[in-house]
Design a protein around this motif. Structure first.
Motif, PDB file in Angstrom:
ATOM      1  N   SER A   1      67.934 -49.226 -37.929  1.00  0.00           N
ATOM      2  CA  SER A   1      68.760 -49.179 -36.730  1.00  0.00           C
ATOM      3  C   SER A   1      68.204 -48.099 -35.813  1.00  0.00           C
ATOM      4  CB  SER A   1      70.222 -48.902 -37.075  1.00  0.00           C
ATOM      5  OG  SER A   1      70.348 -47.650 -37.712  1.00  0.00           O
ATOM      6  N   THR A   2      68.428 -48.285 -34.532  1.00  0.00           N
ATOM      7  CA  THR A   2      67.902 -47.331 -33.560  1.00  0.00           C
ATOM      8  C   THR A   2      69.014 -46.857 -32.641  1.00  0.00           C
ATOM      9  OG1 THR A   2      67.364 -49.000 -31.895  1.00  0.00           O
ATOM     10  CG2 THR A   2      65.674 -48.497 -33.530  1.00  0.00           C
ATOM     11  N   GLY A   3      68.844 -45.684 -32.135  1.00  0.00           N
ATOM     12  CA  GLY A   3      69.696 -45.133 -31.096  1.00  0.00           C
ATOM     13  C   GLY A   3      68.786 -44.836 -29.924  1.00  0.00           C
TER      14      GLY A   3
ATOM     15  N   GLY B   1      61.304 -57.501 -33.725  1.00  0.00           N
ATOM     16  CA  GLY B   1      60.750 -57.784 -35.047  1.00  0.00           C
ATOM     17  C   GLY B   1      60.725 -56.486 -35.845  1.00  0.00           C
ATOM     18  N   ALA B   2      59.545 -56.104 -36.306  1.00  0.00           N
ATOM     19  CA  ALA B   2      59.395 -54.875 -37.079  1.00  0.00           C
ATOM     20  C   ALA B   2      58.979 -53.691 -36.198  1.00  0.00           C
ATOM     21  CB  ALA B   2      58.363 -55.076 -38.180  1.00  0.00           C
ATOM     22  N   ASP B   3      58.871 -53.911 -34.881  1.00  0.00           N
ATOM     23  CA  ASP B   3      58.393 -52.870 -33.966  1.00  0.00           C
ATOM     24  C   ASP B   3      59.541 -52.162 -33.264  1.00  0.00           C
ATOM     25  OD1 ASP B   3      55.735 -53.586 -34.505  1.00  0.00           O
ATOM     26  OD2 ASP B   3      55.740 -55.093 -32.909  1.00  0.00           O
ATOM     27  N   LEU B   4      59.452 -50.852 -33.201  1.00  0.00           N
ATOM     28  CA  LEU B   4      60.376 -50.045 -32.412  1.00  0.00           C
ATOM     29  C   LEU B   4      59.765 -49.910 -31.019  1.00  0.00           C
ATOM     30  CD1 LEU B   4      62.816 -48.152 -32.052  1.00  0.00           C
ATOM     31  CD2 LEU B   4      61.371 -46.295 -32.933  1.00  0.00           C
ATOM     32  N   VAL B   5      60.490 -50.360 -29.991  1.00  0.00           N
ATOM     33  CA  VAL B   5      59.979 -50.349 -28.624  1.00  0.00           C
ATOM     34  C   VAL B   5      60.695 -49.271 -27.818  1.00  0.00           C
ATOM     35  CG1 VAL B   5      59.683 -51.691 -26.500  1.00  0.00           C
ATOM     36  CG2 VAL B   5      59.454 -52.809 -28.745  1.00  0.00           C
ATOM     37  N   ILE B   6      59.907 -48.394 -27.222  1.00  0.00           N
ATOM     38  CA  ILE B   6      60.429 -47.314 -26.378  1.00  0.00           C
ATOM     39  C   ILE B   6      59.637 -47.327 -25.086  1.00  0.00           C
ATOM     40  CG2 ILE B   6      60.827 -44.838 -26.160  1.00  0.00           C
ATOM     41  CD1 ILE B   6      60.547 -44.689 -29.240  1.00  0.00           C
ATOM     42  N   ARG B   7      60.321 -47.368 -23.963  1.00  0.00           N
ATOM     43  CA  ARG B   7      59.652 -47.309 -22.665  1.00  0.00           C
ATOM     44  C   ARG B   7      59.829 -45.900 -22.109  1.00  0.00           C
ATOM     45  NH1 ARG B   7      57.190 -51.738 -23.247  1.00  0.00           N
ATOM     46  NH2 ARG B   7      58.274 -53.706 -23.106  1.00  0.00           N
TER      47      ARG B   7
END
Length: 102
Positions: A3-5, A57-63
């Motif tokens: 999970s991401t915040g 998918g399995a990638d955490l994306v941060i812009r």
């Protein structure tokens, strides 16, 4: 399960400038310590931005915040610190279950 915040992004604003640090050994040592610690925690005077994150998918994306990254006042290094949680209990349980089935 992951999970991401949000992620926090900050620059190195507020650190002792290199030209000033070069004037004294003591200031030079303090400046070197600040540079090492800037990657662990945002300095009080750092420019900061909160960034949205998402899983693809399995990638955490941060812009990144481009104005903070490329801005004329950006002080490097710039750090991006994502918040994530990996549910290790579920993985451990699954591995344990697979071992029992052999």
């Amino acid at each position: 399960m992951v999970s991401t915040g949000s992620a926090l992004m900050w620059d190195s604003s507020g650190l002792i400038p290199a030209a000033r640090a070069a004037k004294s050994l003591e200031l030079s040592e303090v400046a070197a310590q600040e540079r090492r610690e800037v990657v662990r925690a945002a300095p009080d005077l750092a420019r900061k931005a909160e960034l949205a994150t998402r899983m693809e998918g399995a990638d955490l994306v941060i812009r990144p915040d481009l104005s903070l990254l490329r801005g004329s006042e950006a002080a490097y290094p710039v750090v991006i610190d994502p918040w994530t949680t990996i549910n290790k209990g579920a993985v451990g349980l699954r591995q344990h279950h697979q071992r029992d089935q052999r």
